[in-house]
Design a protein around this motif. Structure first.
Motif, PDB file in Angstrom:
ATOM      1  N   ILE A  64       0.831  -1.204   0.000  1.00 24.03           N
ATOM      2  CA  ILE A  64       0.000   0.000   0.000  1.00 24.03           C
ATOM      3  C   ILE A  64       0.863   1.250   0.000  1.00 24.03           C
ATOM      4  N   GLU A  67       1.989   1.873  -3.538  1.00 24.91           N
ATOM      5  CA  GLU A  67       0.904   2.442  -4.339  1.00 24.91           C
ATOM      6  C   GLU A  67       0.708   3.923  -4.042  1.00 24.91           C
ATOM      7  N   GLY A  81      -4.690   3.054   4.960  1.00 27.22           N
ATOM      8  CA  GLY A  81      -4.298   1.761   4.409  1.00 27.22           C
ATOM      9  C   GLY A  81      -3.457   0.951   5.380  1.00 27.22           C
ATOM     10  N   LYS A  85      -4.468  -2.704   7.021  1.00 21.04           N
ATOM     11  CA  LYS A  85      -3.618  -3.887   6.863  1.00 21.04           C
ATOM     12  C   LYS A  85      -3.113  -4.396   8.209  1.00 21.04           C
ATOM     13  N   HIS A 268     -11.823   1.943   3.755  1.00 22.70           N
ATOM     14  CA  HIS A 268     -10.603   1.851   2.954  1.00 22.70           C
ATOM     15  C   HIS A 268     -10.929   1.552   1.492  1.00 22.70           C
ATOM     16  N   TRP A 272     -10.274   3.998  -1.869  1.00 22.76           N
ATOM     17  CA  TRP A 272      -9.545   3.614  -3.069  1.00 22.76           C
ATOM     18  C   TRP A 272     -10.448   3.606  -4.303  1.00 22.76           C
TER      19      TRP A 272
END
Length: 396
Positions: A64, A67, A81, A85, A268, A272
């Motif tokens: 993440i 990204e 993020g 996670k 989340h 995105w």
């Protein structure tokens, strides 16, 4: 835990429970040394699973972060993020610690369910046994089996591509396995709720048969025997109330973490989804929508089954009032009904997570409204940031 053959409900549900929870409970008659071996084996198994979960959480956090750098995103997306996670590891750790330290409580829950079923069946024999209903196994297969299939098939299909391009296929597969196992906790809870609901239905049927027997009953000895049966029914309802409290204590931490993880994951995913509207050739738009819907439906289904069980329990006072209105004036019966109604008034059933919140449709509606509020705030925050970037670019 060994299950006696006559405990039909528990024997039917046990295969599902063994799938959901490897470490169910230990037979009390096992040799102490053998029990220690089982404990050591589970600790080794839990450590191995947790190490895999920790590693995959680390890989997902790295992915993440890459990204975020690739698409030049703000720190808010990176923080959200990373939290989502990291919750993978937190949820797994809480679930395994709960199973490790509360296995005796879970064993007591199994024994209580088995004893309750036996006592309820014995109490109903005086009234000709229980009425024929749809097989509990069939209802369990429909309500839990289909949920298993949906989670195992739909969730991996939707999450694979949405994990981003920086994770390897192996890491994606292992992460999908972890996600599926975490969502199973809701179905495990639903199995216990269905067991409690079935016990309540059996007790309610016995109470309804008592109501029929008490209509125009004139024999004093018969009335005395029916009052004893009413008292026994009252005692069994009290035992179910205690069983529900035990379930709430055992599942409080896992269910709190499940609700938290699903809600954070939905936010989340929506974050995105909004970001990817500005990225060409995004292939995960519909997948993210289905993931959000599935996570929300998993919570909704848990609340729905809990609400049904609560409604069944709350139907008992209505039957007691009907008995009081339609039966003859008998002092022992009148006092027994008053005591039963007073118990129902004070011993309310709540499927609670350690007192933090109740698992019912009202709370689920609150969760949906809260999520919608956070989503609106999130989108407003994102649109404002984009507007500021465009304005700064125009000035420069």
């Amino acid at each position: 835990m060994a299950v006696r053959r006559k405990n039909r409900l528990l024997a039917t549900a046990l295969p599902y429970l063994q799938v959901f929870s490897v470490f169910v409970s230990f037979e009390r008659t096992l040799d102490q040394r053998f029990r220690k071996y089982l404990m050591s084996a589970y600790v080794a198994y839990a450590i191995a699973i947790l190490l895999v979960v920790f590693y995959e959480s680390y890989e997902n956090i790295l992915s993440i972060n890459l990204e975020v750098v690739e698409y030049n995103l703000e720190d808010f997306t990176k923080v959200m993020g990373n939290i989502q996670k990291a919750l993978l590891s937190v949820v797994a750790l809480c679930n395994h610690l709960n199973m490790l330290f509360n296995y005796r409580r879970l064993g007591g829950i199994y024994e209580e369910i088995a004893n309750l079923e036996t006592e309820i069946e014995d109490a109903s024999q005086y009234f000709g046994g229980q009425k024929h209903r749809t097989s509990f196994r069939m209802r369990l297969n429909i309500k839990i089996g289909l949920g298993l299939v949906v989670i195992m098939v739909v969730l991996p299909r939707c999450t694979y591509e949405s994990m981003g391009p920086f994770l390897t296929s192996t890491n994606k597969t292992v992460t999908e396995f972890i996600l599926v196992m975490q969502q199973f906790k809701a179905l495990e809870y639903c199995v216990f709720v269905m067991l409690v609901h079935e016990l309540l239905l059996l007790l309610r049927h016995t109470l309804q048969q008592l109501q029929l027997e008490l209509v125009d009953c004139q024999d004093r000895d018969m009335l005395q025997a029916l009052c004893v049966a009413l008292k026994r029914n009252q005692r069994l309802v009290g035992q179910i109330w205690r069983l529900v409290n035990e379930l709430g204590s055992y599942f409080s931490l896992p269910m709190i973490m499940l609700f938290l993880y699903n809600c954070v994951t939905i936010l989340h995913m929506i974050n995105w989804a909004y970001i990817n509207t500005f990225i060409e050739n995004d292939c995960c738009e519909f997948e993210r929508f289905w993931v959000c819907l599935l996570l929300l439906l998993n919570l909704l289904y848990t609340c729905y089954l809990s609400q049904r069980c609560t409604d069944t329990y709350n139907s008992f006072p209505r039957i007691l009032h009907q008995i009081r209105c339609n039966s003859i004036n008998f002092s022992t019966l009148t006092m027994g009904l008053k005591e039963y109604l007073l118990q129902m008034q004070h011993l309310k059933i709540f499927f609670s997570c350690g007192g933090f919140f109740n698992i019912n449709l009202k709370y689920c509606g609150g969760v949906v409204i809260t999520l919608m509020g956070y989503i609106i705030i999130l989108l407003q925050f994102k649109m404002q940031a984009i507007a500021q970037k465009k304005y700064s670019a125009a000035l420069s």
